[in-house]
Design an enzyme around this catalytic site. Structure first.
Site, PDB file in Angstrom:
ATOM      1  N   ASN A  23     112.973   3.588  -7.912  1.00 15.62           N
ATOM      2  CA  ASN A  23     114.028   3.869  -8.730  1.00 15.62           C
ATOM      3  C   ASN A  23     115.246   4.159  -8.711  1.00 15.62           C
ATOM      4  O   ASN A  23     116.347   4.022  -9.672  1.00 15.62           O
ATOM      5  CB  ASN A  23     113.670   5.588  -9.693  1.00 15.62           C
ATOM      6  CG  ASN A  23     111.946   5.605  -9.741  1.00 15.62           C
ATOM      7  OD1 ASN A  23     111.470   4.067 -10.465  1.00 15.62           O
ATOM      8  ND2 ASN A  23     111.688   6.447 -10.582  1.00 15.62           N
ATOM      9  N   CYS A 116     103.092   5.603 -23.575  1.00 16.05           N
ATOM     10  CA  CYS A 116     102.306   5.881 -22.307  1.00 16.05           C
ATOM     11  C   CYS A 116     101.647   6.137 -21.779  1.00 16.05           C
ATOM     12  O   CYS A 116     102.306   7.062 -22.198  1.00 16.05           O
ATOM     13  CB  CYS A 116     103.616   4.659 -21.072  1.00 16.05           C
ATOM     14  SG  CYS A 116     104.489   5.641 -20.414  1.00 16.05           S
ATOM     15  N   ARG A 121     108.059   8.431 -24.644  1.00 12.44           N
ATOM     16  CA  ARG A 121     109.369   7.801 -23.483  1.00 12.44           C
ATOM     17  C   ARG A 121     110.102   6.784 -25.309  1.00 12.44           C
ATOM     18  O   ARG A 121     109.544   5.636 -24.375  1.00 12.44           O
ATOM     19  CB  ARG A 121     108.501   6.754 -22.625  1.00 12.44           C
ATOM     20  CG  ARG A 121     107.978   7.880 -22.165  1.00 12.44           C
ATOM     21  CD  ARG A 121     107.428   7.284 -20.860  1.00 12.44           C
ATOM     22  NE  ARG A 121     108.570   7.182 -19.595  1.00 12.44           N
ATOM     23  CZ  ARG A 121     107.930   6.428 -18.718  1.00 12.44           C
ATOM     24  NH1 ARG A 121     107.321   6.344 -18.555  1.00 12.44           N
ATOM     25  NH2 ARG A 121     109.401   6.382 -18.087  1.00 12.44           N
TER      26      ARG A 121
HETATM   27  C1  EPZ Z   1     112.887   8.201 -15.232  1.00 16.79           C
HETATM   28  O1  EPZ Z   1     112.286   7.754 -16.050  1.00 16.79           O
HETATM   29  C2  EPZ Z   1     111.718   7.233 -13.873  1.00 16.79           C
HETATM   30  N1  EPZ Z   1     112.060   6.437 -13.617  1.00 16.79           N
HETATM   31  C3  EPZ Z   1     110.927   8.388 -14.083  1.00 16.79           C
HETATM   32  O2  EPZ Z   1     109.576   7.750 -12.846  1.00 16.79           O
HETATM   33  C4  EPZ Z   1     110.720   9.702 -14.520  1.00 16.79           C
HETATM   34  O3  EPZ Z   1     109.617  10.689 -14.409  1.00 16.79           O
HETATM   35  C5  EPZ Z   1     111.849  10.035 -14.919  1.00 16.79           C
HETATM   36  O4  EPZ Z   1     113.629   9.559 -14.868  1.00 16.79           O
HETATM   37  C6  EPZ Z   1     112.889  11.278 -15.238  1.00 16.79           C
HETATM   38  O5  EPZ Z   1     112.908  11.960 -14.264  1.00 16.79           O
HETATM   39  C7  EPZ Z   1     112.486   5.451 -13.453  1.00 16.79           C
HETATM   40  O6  EPZ Z   1     113.684   5.946 -12.485  1.00 16.79           O
HETATM   41  C8  EPZ Z   1     112.845   3.433 -13.427  1.00 16.79           C
HETATM   42  P1  EPZ Z   1     114.149   9.548 -19.270  1.00 16.79           P
HETATM   43  P2  EPZ Z   1     113.844   7.170 -17.681  1.00 16.79           P
HETATM   44  O7  EPZ Z   1     114.742   8.617 -19.774  1.00 16.79           O
HETATM   45  O8  EPZ Z   1     114.405   7.325 -17.470  1.00 16.79           O
HETATM   46  C9  EPZ Z   1     113.964  11.506 -23.316  1.00 16.79           C
HETATM   47  C10 EPZ Z   1     107.779   7.378 -11.519  1.00 16.79           C
HETATM   48  O9  EPZ Z   1     106.797   7.673 -11.797  1.00 16.79           O
HETATM   49  N2  EPZ Z   1     114.172  10.076 -23.892  1.00 16.79           N
HETATM   50  O10 EPZ Z   1     115.029   9.984 -18.400  1.00 16.79           O
HETATM   51  O11 EPZ Z   1     112.762   6.412 -18.499  1.00 16.79           O
HETATM   52  C11 EPZ Z   1     112.021  11.367 -22.887  1.00 16.79           C
HETATM   53  O12 EPZ Z   1     110.951  11.293 -23.352  1.00 16.79           O
HETATM   54  C12 EPZ Z   1     108.307   7.720 -13.268  1.00 16.79           C
HETATM   55  O13 EPZ Z   1     108.683   7.039 -11.028  1.00 16.79           O
HETATM   56  C13 EPZ Z   1     114.356  10.246 -25.435  1.00 16.79           C
HETATM   57  O14 EPZ Z   1     113.841  11.475 -25.916  1.00 16.79           O
HETATM   58  O15 EPZ Z   1     113.419   8.781 -17.683  1.00 16.79           O
HETATM   59  C14 EPZ Z   1     111.932  11.775 -21.970  1.00 16.79           C
HETATM   60  O16 EPZ Z   1     111.207  13.272 -22.612  1.00 16.79           O
HETATM   61  C15 EPZ Z   1     107.726   7.594 -14.129  1.00 16.79           C
HETATM   62  N3  EPZ Z   1     115.193   8.715 -26.126  1.00 16.79           N
HETATM   63  C16 EPZ Z   1     113.182  12.743 -21.375  1.00 16.79           C
HETATM   64  O17 EPZ Z   1     113.989  11.922 -22.208  1.00 16.79           O
HETATM   65  C17 EPZ Z   1     115.326   8.124 -24.741  1.00 16.79           C
HETATM   66  O18 EPZ Z   1     116.429   7.022 -25.226  1.00 16.79           O
HETATM   67  C18 EPZ Z   1     113.105  11.668 -20.118  1.00 16.79           C
HETATM   68  O19 EPZ Z   1     113.494  10.576 -19.624  1.00 16.79           O
HETATM   69  C19 EPZ Z   1     115.119   8.214 -23.108  1.00 16.79           C
HETATM   70  C20 EPZ Z   1     115.082   9.528 -22.636  1.00 16.79           C
END
Ligand code: EPZ
Length: 422
Positions: A23, A116, A121
């Protein structure tokens, strides 16, 4: 499709080399789009998600050479500024090209990722932040197309919710924007700091690295650099939980101070019960002490809290403890696909809303199970190692997205685990 076969019931003893962080590597690779100079990045974990990012960047005219665990990347102007549904659907981190492409070329089009296995997400925060930097967006046929007249302009952006990906996309874009960008309520994951540290080596001006308020002063251009990816804290945490579930003593090698301290902190509650974690320089010695009753209650939180990416593995590791524990998932709404598979192995657990409640049992039985997402897959590996008899895990391509040589690493510690090639 490959399967993994495990004959469980053995303690783990040995040493494991921790790979570079997936990540951190993914956004760092996306940063190659910000310059026409060479980036040389070492400690890349060779995983299918990294292969997907290589393919995506190559389709955008980035020349990529691999040598051992290093990649060299040189980006030239692409013919097309678009990422297809096929690539984004497979790996959501593909969305991270949006910020850099718009910053460098003024426009880009990326498929909307959709839902997903772990939840809906959305990407609204990425889009809203870029909008505040002057980008006009249109959403058509499942694609989001962003365009700007002139160049991106710095802005003060307050993220409505903490998001790793949105923080990264906005930092990437802001490095080439006109003026100053302030990102408030930014995510603080160490992988974001790793991205910032590399951007600083490329000539970016970034303050507040690792804090909730990141300030970026845009530059006209960025240079090339060499950079080493940080160690993978989620891979490390997964192996800590393997030891907790199976008993034994394992030395985790090639960590750094921050990852060691983070793991000690997040496993503090387990440590006070029956897990010994000792820092030995950049290594961690993990040892499971004897059975005590455990009544653990943990909530997943953004960094520096307990990571959602270790929730499924912790669930498995607790299945044979005496006592009753509960884990609350606070980041994603549906990250419990492993629960029904674990029940098929004799686990005594149930999901109640956003919580999973675990009643320890003496015995888990091997079974044929299905991996549904990356971390759910590693939770099945842990359960398989803890179970009596044979477990077969199907759809291990999920596991290959995030764990480099997992069966080799566990085998070195005495596990009976094999990949069945198809
Ligand atoms: C990152 O995903 C990681 N992926 C994920 O790793 C990890 O689970 C996640 O952060 C949380 O720590 C990478 O770094 C490539 P977020 P990301 O945006 O960036 C909501 C693994 O197993 N949200 O921090 O996609 C979302 O729905 C994985 O390695 C919005 O509402 O996660 C979630 O509830 C999978 N609107 C929360 O925020 C947005 O525009 C956190 O998601 C973006 C996110």
């Amino acid at each position: 499709m490959d399967k993994i076969e495990i004959v469980g019931g053995k303690p783990l003893t040995g040493a494991i080399n921790i790979s570079g962080a997936k990540n951190a590597a993914l956004p760092i690779m996306a940063a190659s789009l910000l310059t026409n100079k060479r980036l040389t990045i070492s400690n890349i974990p060779f995983l299918s998600d990294i292969e997907s990012m290589i393919k995506l960047l190559q389709s955008l005219n980035v020349r990529i050479k691999r040598s051992g665990n290093s990649l060299s990347l040189i980006s030239s102007k692409p013919n097309s500024l678009s990422a297809s549904y096929d690539l984004v659907r497979k790996m959501r981190a593909s969305f991270l090209i949006l910020g850099p492409l718009i910053a460098r070329y003024g426009k880009a089009s990326v498929s909307l990722p959709g839902g997903c296995a772990i939840g809906t997400r959305p990407v609204n925060l990425h889009i809203e932040g870029l909008r505040q930097m002057g980008v006009n967006f249109e959403i058509e046929n499942g694609y989001v197309s962003g365009k700007i007249n002139g160049s991106l302009r710095g802005a003060e952006i307050k993220l409505e919710k903490v998001s790793v990906g949105a923080t990264e996309n906005l930092i990437l874009a802001a490095t080439l924007a006109r003026g100053k960008t302030i990102i408030k309520n930014a995510a603080r994951e160490p992988e974001i700091s790793d991205l910032c540290n590399m951007l600083i080596k490329m000539g970016a001006e970034i303050n507040g690295v690792g804090t909730k308020k990141i300030i970026i002063k845009g530059k006209k251009k960025l240079e090339g650099c060499t950079y080493k990816i940080m160690p993978d804290r989620i891979e490390s945490g997964t192996f800590v939980l393997c030891v907790f579930g199976c008993t034994g003593t394992v030395l985790l090698k090639n960590l750094n101070m921050e990852v060691c301290n983070h793991l000690i902190k997040i496993f503090k509650k387990l440590k006070s019960l029956e897990l010994k974690i000792l820092k030995e320089g950049r290594n961690l010695l993990v040892k499971r002490l004897n059975d005590k009753k455990i009544f653990l209650s943990i909530k997943t939180k953004e960094y520096p809290g307990f990571p959602t990416d270790l929730q499924a593995q912790l669930t498995s590791a607790l299945l044979k403890t005496k006592g009753k524990s509960e884990i609350e998932e606070n980041i994603f709404e549906n990250r419990f696909m492993h629960v029904s598979e674990l029940i098929r192995m004799g686990a005594k657990l149930r999901q109640k809303g956003s919580k999973v409640i675990i009643n320890g049992t003496d015995r888990l039985n091997g079974a044929e199970v299905m991996a549904t997402d990356l971390r759910a897959s590693s939770s099945l590996v842990i359960a398989g190692l803890m179970a009596h008899g044979k477990t077969i895990i199907n759809r291990v391509y999920h596991l290959d997205r995030g764990y480099e040589n997992i069966e080799k690493k566990l085998k070195q510690c005495g596990a009976n685990i094999n990949r069945l090639k198809k």
